[in-house]
Design a protein around this motif. Sequence first.
Motif, short mmCIF file in Angstrom:
data_model
loop_
_atom_site.label_atom_id
_atom_site.label_comp_id
_atom_site.label_asym_id
_atom_site.label_seq_id
_atom_site.Cartn_x
_atom_site.Cartn_y
_atom_site.Cartn_z
N ASN A 15 0.83 -1.21 0.00
CA ASN A 15 0.00 0.00 0.00
C ASN A 15 0.87 1.26 0.00
OD1 ASN A 15 -2.27 1.56 0.01
ND2 ASN A 15 -2.68 1.33 2.18
N MET A 16 1.90 1.26 0.81
CA MET A 16 2.79 2.43 0.87
C MET A 16 3.50 2.63 -0.47
SD MET A 16 2.19 3.70 3.78
CE MET A 16 3.44 4.93 3.91
N GLN A 17 3.94 1.54 -1.09
CA GLN A 17 4.61 1.65 -2.39
C GLN A 17 3.65 2.18 -3.45
OE1 GLN A 17 7.96 1.10 -2.94
NE2 GLN A 17 7.47 2.14 -4.85
N ASN A 18 2.40 1.71 -3.43
CA ASN A 18 1.40 2.22 -4.36
C ASN A 18 1.15 3.71 -4.16
OD1 ASN A 18 0.99 -0.22 -5.67
ND2 ASN A 18 -0.68 -0.83 -4.32
N ASN A 19 1.08 4.14 -2.90
CA ASN A 19 0.88 5.57 -2.62
C ASN A 19 2.04 6.40 -3.15
OD1 ASN A 19 -1.56 5.08 -1.36
ND2 ASN A 19 -0.69 5.06 0.70
N ILE A 20 3.25 5.93 -2.94
CA ILE A 20 4.43 6.66 -3.43
C ILE A 20 4.42 6.71 -4.95
CG2 ILE A 20 6.95 6.54 -3.63
CD1 ILE A 20 6.91 5.43 -0.71
N ASN A 21 4.12 5.59 -5.59
CA ASN A 21 4.06 5.57 -7.06
C ASN A 21 3.01 6.52 -7.59
OD1 ASN A 21 6.13 3.71 -7.27
ND2 ASN A 21 4.76 1.94 -7.36
N ASN A 22 1.85 6.59 -6.94
CA ASN A 22 0.80 7.51 -7.38
C ASN A 22 1.25 8.96 -7.26
OD1 ASN A 22 -1.00 5.47 -8.06
ND2 ASN A 22 -1.96 5.47 -6.04
N ILE A 23 1.92 9.28 -6.18
CA ILE A 23 2.44 10.64 -5.99
C ILE A 23 3.45 10.97 -7.07
CG2 ILE A 23 3.85 12.10 -4.48
CD1 ILE A 23 2.44 10.62 -2.11
N LEU A 24 4.36 10.04 -7.34
CA LEU A 24 5.38 10.28 -8.37
C LEU A 24 4.76 10.44 -9.75
CD1 LEU A 24 8.17 7.84 -7.16
CD2 LEU A 24 8.09 10.34 -6.93
N ARG A 25 3.71 9.65 -10.05
CA ARG A 25 3.02 9.79 -11.35
C ARG A 25 2.39 11.18 -11.48
NH1 ARG A 25 0.60 4.87 -10.09
NH2 ARG A 25 1.93 3.19 -10.78
N LYS A 26 1.78 11.66 -10.40
CA LYS A 26 1.15 12.99 -10.42
C LYS A 26 2.19 14.07 -10.63
CE LYS A 26 -2.83 11.82 -7.57
NZ LYS A 26 -3.50 11.98 -6.25
N ILE A 27 3.33 13.94 -9.96
CA ILE A 27 4.41 14.92 -10.15
C ILE A 27 4.91 14.88 -11.57
CG2 ILE A 27 6.80 15.46 -9.49
CD1 ILE A 27 6.06 14.50 -6.64
N ASP A 28 5.10 13.68 -12.10
CA ASP A 28 5.59 13.52 -13.46
C ASP A 28 4.61 14.11 -14.47
OD1 ASP A 28 7.50 12.57 -15.38
OD2 ASP A 28 6.12 10.92 -15.83
N ALA A 29 3.32 13.86 -14.27
CA ALA A 29 2.30 14.39 -15.17
C ALA A 29 2.24 15.91 -15.11
CB ALA A 29 0.93 13.80 -14.82
N LYS A 30 2.46 16.44 -13.91
CA LYS A 30 2.42 17.90 -13.73
C LYS A 30 3.60 18.56 -14.43
CE LYS A 30 1.35 21.04 -9.99
NZ LYS A 30 1.25 21.21 -8.54
N ASN A 31 4.75 17.88 -14.45
CA ASN A 31 5.97 18.43 -15.05
C ASN A 31 6.10 18.15 -16.54
OD1 ASN A 31 6.84 19.54 -12.62
ND2 ASN A 31 7.86 17.65 -12.01
N SER A 32 5.18 17.37 -17.09
CA SER A 32 5.27 17.03 -18.53
C SER A 32 4.59 18.04 -19.39
CB SER A 32 4.62 15.66 -18.77
OG SER A 32 5.36 14.67 -18.10
#
Length: 93
Positions: free
Chosen positions: A76-93
């Motif tokens: 669950n913690m890994q999924n939460n971190i991955n979701n946060i990283l995806r949002k950051i990546d999408a925001k920076n793209s």
Amino acid sequence: TVLIEALSCELPAIVYDKRPMSDLVKNDFNGYTVKYRDTDDLAKKVQNLLNITHEERISMGKKSLSIVENSFSEDNMQNNINNILRKIDAKNS
């Protein structure tokens, strides 16, 4: 973190109905939620906890541990971190 430790020790808890505490404690399930700054409600919930049976407290405590295990599992913690990283990546793209 104190709340998480208490729940991990299979204890029911009394918390204000504010996040993030109310995310972990569900009223009448693994503890009690109290209306924010409502001392009468707090007194009522403390009395409720004192009046339930030992078996009901044990059951609430086991539910508390289950919530912590599910909320803070490695997956669950890994999924939460991955979701946060995806949002950051999408925001920076």
